[in-house]
Motif scaffolding. Sequence first.
Motif, PDB file in Angstrom:
ATOM      1  N   ARG A 299     -40.771  13.317 -32.541  1.00  0.00           N
ATOM      2  CA  ARG A 299     -42.102  12.817 -32.173  1.00  0.00           C
ATOM      3  C   ARG A 299     -42.431  11.544 -32.944  1.00  0.00           C
ATOM      4  NH1 ARG A 299     -42.982  18.479 -31.997  1.00  0.00           N
ATOM      5  NH2 ARG A 299     -43.820  19.181 -29.973  1.00  0.00           N
ATOM      6  N   GLU A 300     -42.118  11.515 -34.241  1.00  0.00           N
ATOM      7  CA  GLU A 300     -42.383  10.337 -35.055  1.00  0.00           C
ATOM      8  C   GLU A 300     -41.568   9.143 -34.571  1.00  0.00           C
ATOM      9  OE1 GLU A 300     -41.818  11.078 -39.191  1.00  0.00           O
ATOM     10  OE2 GLU A 300     -43.205  12.776 -39.253  1.00  0.00           O
ATOM     11  N   VAL A 309     -40.579   9.187 -22.937  1.00  0.00           N
ATOM     12  CA  VAL A 309     -39.996  10.385 -22.332  1.00  0.00           C
ATOM     13  C   VAL A 309     -41.000  10.989 -21.361  1.00  0.00           C
ATOM     14  CG1 VAL A 309     -39.117  12.701 -22.797  1.00  0.00           C
ATOM     15  CG2 VAL A 309     -38.530  10.805 -24.336  1.00  0.00           C
ATOM     16  N   ASN A 310     -40.583  11.172 -20.112  1.00  0.00           N
ATOM     17  CA  ASN A 310     -41.502  11.675 -19.082  1.00  0.00           C
ATOM     18  C   ASN A 310     -41.853  13.141 -19.286  1.00  0.00           C
ATOM     19  OD1 ASN A 310     -41.398   9.162 -17.706  1.00  0.00           O
ATOM     20  ND2 ASN A 310     -39.505   9.765 -16.674  1.00  0.00           N
ATOM     21  N   GLU A 311     -40.921  13.884 -19.856  1.00  0.00           N
ATOM     22  CA  GLU A 311     -41.137  15.322 -20.020  1.00  0.00           C
ATOM     23  C   GLU A 311     -42.001  15.612 -21.242  1.00  0.00           C
ATOM     24  OE1 GLU A 311     -37.711  14.518 -17.536  1.00  0.00           O
ATOM     25  OE2 GLU A 311     -38.271  13.806 -19.524  1.00  0.00           O
ATOM     26  N   ILE A 321     -34.387  22.027 -25.978  1.00  0.00           N
ATOM     27  CA  ILE A 321     -33.673  20.914 -25.361  1.00  0.00           C
ATOM     28  C   ILE A 321     -33.711  19.713 -26.304  1.00  0.00           C
ATOM     29  CG2 ILE A 321     -33.675  19.265 -23.438  1.00  0.00           C
ATOM     30  CD1 ILE A 321     -34.867  21.554 -21.706  1.00  0.00           C
ATOM     31  N   LEU A 322     -32.545  19.104 -26.531  1.00  0.00           N
ATOM     32  CA  LEU A 322     -32.412  17.961 -27.424  1.00  0.00           C
ATOM     33  C   LEU A 322     -32.669  16.644 -26.693  1.00  0.00           C
ATOM     34  CD1 LEU A 322     -29.105  19.235 -29.015  1.00  0.00           C
ATOM     35  CD2 LEU A 322     -31.247  19.016 -30.273  1.00  0.00           C
ATOM     36  N   ILE A 323     -33.086  15.629 -27.449  1.00  0.00           N
ATOM     37  CA  ILE A 323     -33.416  14.313 -26.894  1.00  0.00           C
ATOM     38  C   ILE A 323     -32.624  13.248 -27.642  1.00  0.00           C
ATOM     39  CG2 ILE A 323     -35.286  12.681 -26.379  1.00  0.00           C
ATOM     40  CD1 ILE A 323     -37.202  15.168 -27.061  1.00  0.00           C
ATOM     41  N   ASP A 326     -32.130   5.266 -26.531  1.00  0.00           N
ATOM     42  CA  ASP A 326     -31.989   3.921 -27.081  1.00  0.00           C
ATOM     43  C   ASP A 326     -33.125   3.088 -26.488  1.00  0.00           C
ATOM     44  OD1 ASP A 326     -31.207   3.353 -24.458  1.00  0.00           O
ATOM     45  OD2 ASP A 326     -29.085   3.292 -24.950  1.00  0.00           O
ATOM     46  N   ASP A 327     -33.016   1.772 -26.538  1.00  0.00           N
ATOM     47  CA  ASP A 327     -34.120   0.940 -26.062  1.00  0.00           C
ATOM     48  C   ASP A 327     -34.242   0.922 -24.545  1.00  0.00           C
ATOM     49  OD1 ASP A 327     -34.797   0.314 -28.636  1.00  0.00           O
ATOM     50  OD2 ASP A 327     -33.822  -1.658 -28.647  1.00  0.00           O
ATOM     51  N   ASP A 328     -33.207   1.422 -23.833  1.00  0.00           N
ATOM     52  CA  ASP A 328     -33.216   1.348 -22.372  1.00  0.00           C
ATOM     53  C   ASP A 328     -33.510   2.673 -21.674  1.00  0.00           C
ATOM     54  OD1 ASP A 328     -32.457  -1.415 -22.372  1.00  0.00           O
ATOM     55  OD2 ASP A 328     -30.411  -0.783 -22.870  1.00  0.00           O
ATOM     56  N   GLY A 329     -33.240   3.790 -22.332  1.00  0.00           N
ATOM     57  CA  GLY A 329     -33.444   5.068 -21.673  1.00  0.00           C
ATOM     58  C   GLY A 329     -33.172   6.230 -22.602  1.00  0.00           C
ATOM     59  N   TYR A 330     -33.070   7.422 -22.024  1.00  0.00           N
ATOM     60  CA  TYR A 330     -32.863   8.613 -22.837  1.00  0.00           C
ATOM     61  C   TYR A 330     -32.091   9.658 -22.051  1.00  0.00           C
ATOM     62  CZ  TYR A 330     -36.795  10.671 -20.191  1.00  0.00           C
ATOM     63  OH  TYR A 330     -37.620  11.150 -19.196  1.00  0.00           O
ATOM     64  N   LEU A 331     -31.571  10.614 -22.800  1.00  0.00           N
ATOM     65  CA  LEU A 331     -30.950  11.772 -22.177  1.00  0.00           C
ATOM     66  C   LEU A 331     -31.516  13.033 -22.803  1.00  0.00           C
ATOM     67  CD1 LEU A 331     -28.695  13.231 -24.211  1.00  0.00           C
ATOM     68  CD2 LEU A 331     -27.317  11.271 -23.569  1.00  0.00           C
TER      69      LEU A 331
END
Length: 380
Positions: A299-300, A309-311, A321-323, A326-331
């Motif tokens: 969160r920080e 993050v949309n979720e 669930i892990l997150i 980078d500067d362009d997106g996430y998994l």
Amino acid sequence: MTTYVDKGARPTGGRFLSFDHLTFWVSNAKQAASYYVTRLGFQPLAYRGLETGSRKTAAHVVRQDRVVFVFESTYETEENDISSSVAVHGDAVKDVAFEVEDLDHIVEHAKAKGAVILRDIWEERDDFGIVRMAKLKTYAKNTHTLVDRSKYRGKFLPGFLVSPEDPLIEHLPQGKLNFIDHVVSNMPDGDMEDTALWYERMLQFHRFWSVDDKQVFTEYSALKSIVMSNWEETVKVPINEPAKGKKKSQIQEYVEYHGGAGVQHIALNTKDIIGSIKNLKSRGVEFLSIPSTYYDIIREKLAASPVKVNESIDTLQDLNILIDYDDDGYLLQIFTKNMQDKPTLFLEVIQRNNHNGFGAGNFKSLFEAIEADQHKRGNL
């Protein structure tokens, strides 16, 4: 973490399209297939056995969207390849099959580079057309089957009957798993680089991504990993090896219990990881637990990130669930506990949002979660 920008020249001929199917050698194919149907939401697809004229082995095929698993076991009472493999490795992935174009060119290139061709190009046919295949030896006793389906419209392969539907399916929530994202193999210490070179030379794969033990470690253990990929980057094969640490790494634990190199985990891509994990948990699938402090840190960090993050982070935390981002997106990713008694094979569920990495930011948290389970098993 290193991302390799230069893929080299496009291969002159032959193309790898996707993972076609994975074949497991198991002690009881019917029951193994049923487990993936009832727990993970697969559907029965095809069958080969005594009723189809297969006198030595039975094979049950299950599918979920574009994910196809084949479970094969032996009928024979005398020792044979399958029974010997199961005795050493337990239930395990034996063959990773790729769907390809221009099979002849791929095989000729592999031959020219010195690949061991276990079965040269052959054809199988039925009323739905012709499938052409070849089988190559890869690391340890594992194999890759190359499959050309361009002239086939059947459900799976010739020689298989279509399986009847399982009546449980309509009463259980969907698994929501869409395709095989990557297949990870573990090597004994020192074998990773040679295996990566095999994929480069024989299949014309390139290095897509890598990490070493200076980047992925905990207080107790570490790993090294190279991800190999076809030119189009639709097939990715991460290769791990253990690194020295204070205690035994999960990679070394795998190698010891599996009896050498083999497939450690299969990552299954989903468009809806929250819905998928809720449904899979309701079906009894067990996943690794993540400490709540992980989400406090996330969160920080996300508060200062350009990526949103949309979720709901609260929902992701509830589901473990892990997150990674980078500067362009996430998994988003999560890992099951072991799929059988041996601490070897497990599954990953992954959702990508403009992010092509492998969760390097989560490796420490993942390792710590696995180490907690290793400690319970007395193997840390």
